[in-house]
Motif scaffolding. Structure first.
Motif, short mmCIF file in Angstrom:
data_model
loop_
_atom_site.label_atom_id
_atom_site.label_comp_id
_atom_site.label_asym_id
_atom_site.label_seq_id
_atom_site.Cartn_x
_atom_site.Cartn_y
_atom_site.Cartn_z
N GLN A 1 -46.36 61.11 1.54
CA GLN A 1 -46.63 59.79 2.11
C GLN A 1 -47.98 59.26 1.62
OE1 GLN A 1 -44.49 58.01 3.78
NE2 GLN A 1 -45.86 56.29 4.17
N GLU A 2 -48.95 60.18 1.54
CA GLU A 2 -50.29 59.78 1.07
C GLU A 2 -50.22 59.27 -0.38
OE1 GLU A 2 -54.80 61.65 0.58
OE2 GLU A 2 -53.19 62.89 1.42
N ALA A 3 -49.44 59.97 -1.21
CA ALA A 3 -49.28 59.54 -2.61
C ALA A 3 -48.64 58.16 -2.67
CB ALA A 3 -48.42 60.56 -3.36
N LEU A 4 -47.66 57.93 -1.80
CA LEU A 4 -46.97 56.63 -1.75
C LEU A 4 -47.95 55.53 -1.33
CD1 LEU A 4 -44.04 55.53 -2.10
CD2 LEU A 4 -43.79 55.72 0.36
N GLU A 5 -48.78 55.83 -0.32
CA GLU A 5 -49.72 54.83 0.20
C GLU A 5 -50.88 54.56 -0.76
OE1 GLU A 5 -50.81 56.23 4.10
OE2 GLU A 5 -48.77 55.95 4.86
N ASN A 6 -51.10 55.46 -1.70
CA ASN A 6 -52.16 55.25 -2.70
C ASN A 6 -51.63 54.59 -3.98
OD1 ASN A 6 -54.18 56.34 -1.14
ND2 ASN A 6 -53.83 58.42 -1.84
N ALA A 7 -50.33 54.35 -4.02
CA ALA A 7 -49.71 53.83 -5.25
C ALA A 7 -49.73 52.29 -5.28
CB ALA A 7 -48.27 54.32 -5.36
N HIS A 8 -49.79 51.77 -6.50
CA HIS A 8 -49.74 50.31 -6.72
C HIS A 8 -48.74 50.09 -7.85
CE1 HIS A 8 -52.16 46.32 -7.40
NE2 HIS A 8 -50.86 46.11 -7.30
N VAL A 9 -47.60 49.46 -7.51
CA VAL A 9 -46.57 49.24 -8.53
C VAL A 9 -46.54 47.79 -8.97
CG1 VAL A 9 -45.11 51.14 -7.70
CG2 VAL A 9 -44.71 48.83 -6.84
N CYS A 10 -46.08 47.58 -10.19
CA CYS A 10 -45.95 46.22 -10.73
C CYS A 10 -44.48 45.94 -10.98
CB CYS A 10 -46.73 46.11 -12.03
SG CYS A 10 -46.54 44.51 -12.84
N LEU A 11 -44.00 44.81 -10.48
CA LEU A 11 -42.61 44.41 -10.73
C LEU A 11 -42.58 43.27 -11.73
CD1 LEU A 11 -39.52 44.43 -9.96
CD2 LEU A 11 -40.10 42.62 -8.33
N ILE A 12 -41.75 43.45 -12.76
CA ILE A 12 -41.55 42.40 -13.75
C ILE A 12 -40.40 41.51 -13.26
CG2 ILE A 12 -40.92 41.91 -16.15
CD1 ILE A 12 -43.54 43.42 -15.93
N ASN A 13 -40.71 40.31 -12.84
CA ASN A 13 -39.76 39.29 -12.40
C ASN A 13 -39.13 39.57 -11.04
OD1 ASN A 13 -40.14 37.58 -14.60
ND2 ASN A 13 -38.64 38.71 -15.83
N ALA A 14 -39.26 38.59 -10.15
CA ALA A 14 -38.73 38.69 -8.79
C ALA A 14 -37.27 38.27 -8.74
CB ALA A 14 -39.58 37.85 -7.84
N THR A 15 -36.45 38.94 -9.53
CA THR A 15 -35.00 38.70 -9.50
C THR A 15 -34.43 39.31 -8.22
OG1 THR A 15 -34.61 40.78 -10.62
CG2 THR A 15 -34.86 38.82 -12.02
N ALA A 16 -33.14 39.12 -7.97
CA ALA A 16 -32.50 39.73 -6.79
C ALA A 16 -32.68 41.24 -6.83
CB ALA A 16 -31.03 39.35 -6.75
N THR A 17 -32.48 41.84 -8.01
CA THR A 17 -32.62 43.29 -8.13
C THR A 17 -34.08 43.72 -7.92
OG1 THR A 17 -30.82 43.28 -9.74
CG2 THR A 17 -32.13 45.28 -9.61
N GLY A 18 -35.00 42.97 -8.52
CA GLY A 18 -36.41 43.30 -8.40
C GLY A 18 -36.89 43.29 -6.96
N THR A 19 -36.50 42.25 -6.21
CA THR A 19 -36.96 42.16 -4.81
C THR A 19 -36.28 43.21 -3.94
OG1 THR A 19 -35.36 40.39 -4.41
CG2 THR A 19 -37.62 39.73 -4.89
#
Length: 509
Positions: free
Chosen positions: A24-42
Motif C-alpha cells: 500500500q505504501e508503494a502504491l501511495e508513493n506512486a505517480h502515474v501518467c495517463l496518455i489520453n483520457a479515453t473511456a479505457t484510460g479513465t
C-alpha cells in the motif's frame, strides 16, 4: 484485546490483505501518467484512484466531444468543449480524497517532441488501446523484479528430507510409542511423518520413499500407528489422517528451482557495483548463504501450514521454523552488509525488514524482461516464430494483433482510422486489405488474414465500446499495481482481449 483499526486500515482493509502495508505504501508513493483520457484510460485511473494511488497526471490535448460523453462515465454533458484531461481529472478526484490529480492540456506527441524528459518523472506511463471489440495492452519494462510473486499452490518448506539441527532436536523430543492417548492424537502431523520417516530410513538405507509404491507403503506404516480401542478398531486420530494425506507435501525434496538458479548465475548477480539495485545485492547475498552456511539450501521460509494439534505443540513447532528463518535472515544480512561495504555503499541502504521479506520469498523470486517496442517493430528482430505458430489457428488472438498493426499503418497513410465515415466503409475495406498484405509481406510472414477480420475492423470505425473499455481498464490497473508494488508477476509482454469471442491471450512479441 484486538487493536482498533485506523480509518485508513478500515478503508483499504481488503487490499491490505492482498499486498500488505508495504504494498500500500508503494502504491501511495506512486505517480502515474495517463496518455489520453479515453473511456479505457479513465477506467484504468478509476481502478487506481479507488485503492489509493498517490497521484496521477493526464496528458490530453483533445476537447470533450458528444461521442466522448456517450462512452465515458467520467465525462458529462457539462464537459463538452472543455479540455478532456481537465474534465476527467475533476471527476476522478471525487472518488478518493487521498489522491492528487494533475492534467496537461497538450497532445502527448507534441509534449514528447518539446519536452521528452517530462515522462521520466513518473513511476509508470500508461497508454492502452481499445479498438471496437478488441483490447490491447503492452508492457514495456527493461527489467522488473518481483520478490513477492504469490505463486498459486506454493509447496511448503518443511525440510523433512534434510532437517536442520534445531528441527531434528525438536523431533527427537517426541516419543509416539510412550505417549498418552490425548497427546498421541494431538501431535502435529509434521512430527508424525518425521518420526515414521526415521523408522523408514533405518530400514531403507537412509533413503526417503520415492515412487508411488513406496509412498503407499509409507502411508500404510503411518496408518498402522493409529491407536486401537479395546475392540481392536482404530481410534479417530485426525492428526494421523492428516499426516497420511500430507505425505506428498512432506516428502517434497528441498531443492532450488532452475528459475532461482538462473538468477544466481546471472550477470547482475555476479557483478555487484555501487549502481546495483537492492534486489540483485540480496540475490547475491542469498547465493553466498546457499554456497556457505546454507549447505546448498535457501534460507528457511519460517512458515508451517495450519493443522490439527494441541495449541502449545503447534506453537512450539512453529517457533522452531520461525527462529531458524530469523537466524538465516541474520546471516544473509551479514552478507548484504559486506557486499554494500565492498562497493562503498552505506550498510543501512537496504533495511533489515526488506532482507527478511526477501529471504522468506527467496524460492519464488521472479524477473520479467520485456523486449522493447523498437525490437518488436523492427523487421530484423520481429518475432516471426511466435506469430507463425499462433497463426496455425487463423482465429487466434494473434490475428487481432496483426489487424491492430495494420490499423496503425492505415492511420499513418490516411490520417484517420478506417470506417470512421460510413460512406467510405467499402473503399476503406480494400485500403485496409492493402495495409494488411503489405505488413505481412514486409515482415516476411507467410500467413493469411481472413476477410472477415478486415470487414469487422472497418465496421468498428475506431469506436470504443464502454464494455470493452471497462474490462481492459480493470485488467490494465491490475498490471499497474503489480508493477508498482513489485508483487505478483505481470504479463510479458502483450495482452489481447477479444470481446467477440470473450477470450484473451498473452503473447511474447
Amino acid at each position: 484485546m484486538a487493536a482498533t483499526k485506523t480509518s485508513k486500515e478500515q478503508k483499504y482493509d481488503r487490499q491490505l490483505r492482498l499486498w500488505g502495508d508495504h504494498g500500500q505504501e508503494a502504491l501511495e508513493n506512486a505517480h502515474v501518467c495517463l496518455i489520453n483520457a479515453t473511456a479505457t484510460g479513465t477506467e484504468i485511473l478509476k481502478n487506481l484512484v479507488l485503492p489509493g494511488i498517490g497521484a496521477f497526471t493526464i496528458v490530453d490535448g483533445h476537447k470533450v466531444s458528444g461521442e466522448d460523453v456517450g462512452n465515458n462515465f467520467f465525462l458529462s454533458n457539462n464537459s463538452i468543449g472543455k479540455n478532456r484531461a481537465q474534465a476527467a481529472t475533476e471527476l476522478l478526484l471525487e472518488l478518493n480524497s487521498d489522491v492528487s490529480g494533475n492534467f496537461v492540456e497538450e497532445s502527448p506527441d507534441k509534449l514528447l517532441d518539446s519536452e521528452p524528459e517530462f515522462f521520466h518523472r513518473f513511476s509508470l506511463v500508461i497508454g492502452v488501446q481499445t479498438y471496437g471489440l478488441t483490447g490491447y495492452m503492452r508492457l514495456v519494462v527493461r527489467e522488473h523484479t518481483v520478490v513477492e510473486s504469490h505463486p498459486d499452490n506454493a509447496l511448503e518448506d518443511l525440510r523433512l528430507d534434510q532437517p536442520f539441527p534445531e528441527l531434528k532436536h525438536h523431533i527427537e523430543s517426541y516419543d509416539l510409542d510412550s505417549m498418552e492417548k490425548k497427546d498421541h492424537s494431538h501431535t502435529p502431523w509434521i512430527i508424525v511423518i518425521a518420526k515414521y520417516l526415521e523408522n523408514w530410513r533405518s530400514e531403507h538405507d537412509s533413503q526417503l520413499p520415492k515412487n508411488y509404491k513406496e509412498k503407499e507403503a509409507f502411508r500404510e506404516l503411518i496408518r498402522q500407528g493409529i491407536l486401537k480401542n479395546e475392540h481392536g478398531a482404530p481410534e479417530d486420530e485426525e492428526n494421523f489422517e492428516e499426516a497420511i494425506k500430507n505425505v506428498n507435501t512432506a516428502l517434497n525434496p528441498t531443492k532450488i528451482t532452475s528459475a532461482v538458479e538462473d538468477l544466481f548465475n546471472g550477470e547482475q548477480c555476479n557483478n555487484i557495483s555501487a549502481q546495483t539495485p537492492p534486489f540483485w545485492v540480496m540475490v547475491r547475498a542469498v547465493r553466498e548463504f546457499v554456497r556457505n552456511e546454507g549447505n546448498g539450501c535457501l534460507p528457511v521460509r519460517g512458515t508451517i501450514p495450519d493443522m490439527i494439534a494441541d495449541s502449545q505443540k503447534f506453537i512450539n513447532l512453529q517457533n522452531v521454523y520461525r527462529e531458524k528463518a530469523m537466524q538465516d535472515a541474520t546471516v544473509v544480512s551479514k552478507h548484504v552488509e559486506s557486499l554494500l561495504q565492498s562497493v562503498g555503499k552505506p550498510t543501512e541502504s537496504i533495511a533489515e525488514q526488506e532482507i527478511k521479506l526477501f529471504c522468506k520469498n527467496a524460492a519464488f523470486l521472479r524477473v520479467v524482461r520485456c523486449r522493447s517496442l523498437a525490437e518488436e517493430y523492427s523487421v530484423e528482430t520481429f518475432n516471426r516464430d511466435e506469430i507463425t505458430s499462433c497463426m496455425d489457428n487463423p482465429d487466434s488472438e494473434m490475428v487481432l494483433y496483426l489487424m491492430l498493426r495494420s490499423i496503425d499503418r492505415f492511420y499513418q497513410q490516411h490520417s484517420r482510422y478506417p470506417g470512421v465515415y460510413n460512406y467510405q466503409v467499402e473503399e476503406d475495406i480494400s485500403k485496409l486489405k492493402v495495409c494488411v498484405n503489405s505488413l505481412l509481406q514486409e515482415c516476411g510472414l507467410s500467413v493469411s488474414v481472413k476477410d472477415d477480420y478486415i470487414h469487422e475492423f472497418c465496421r468498428c470505425g475506431a469506436a470504443e465500446p464502454h464494455t470493452v473499455a471497462a474490462f481492459l481498464g480493470g485488467s490494465a490497473a491490475q498490471e499497474v499495481i503489480k508493477v508498482i508494488t513489485h508483487q505478483f508477476v505481470p504479463f510479458n509482454n502483450t495482452f489481447i482481449y477479444n470481446a467477440m469471442a470473450q477470450t484473451s491471450a498473452t503473447l511474447q512479441l
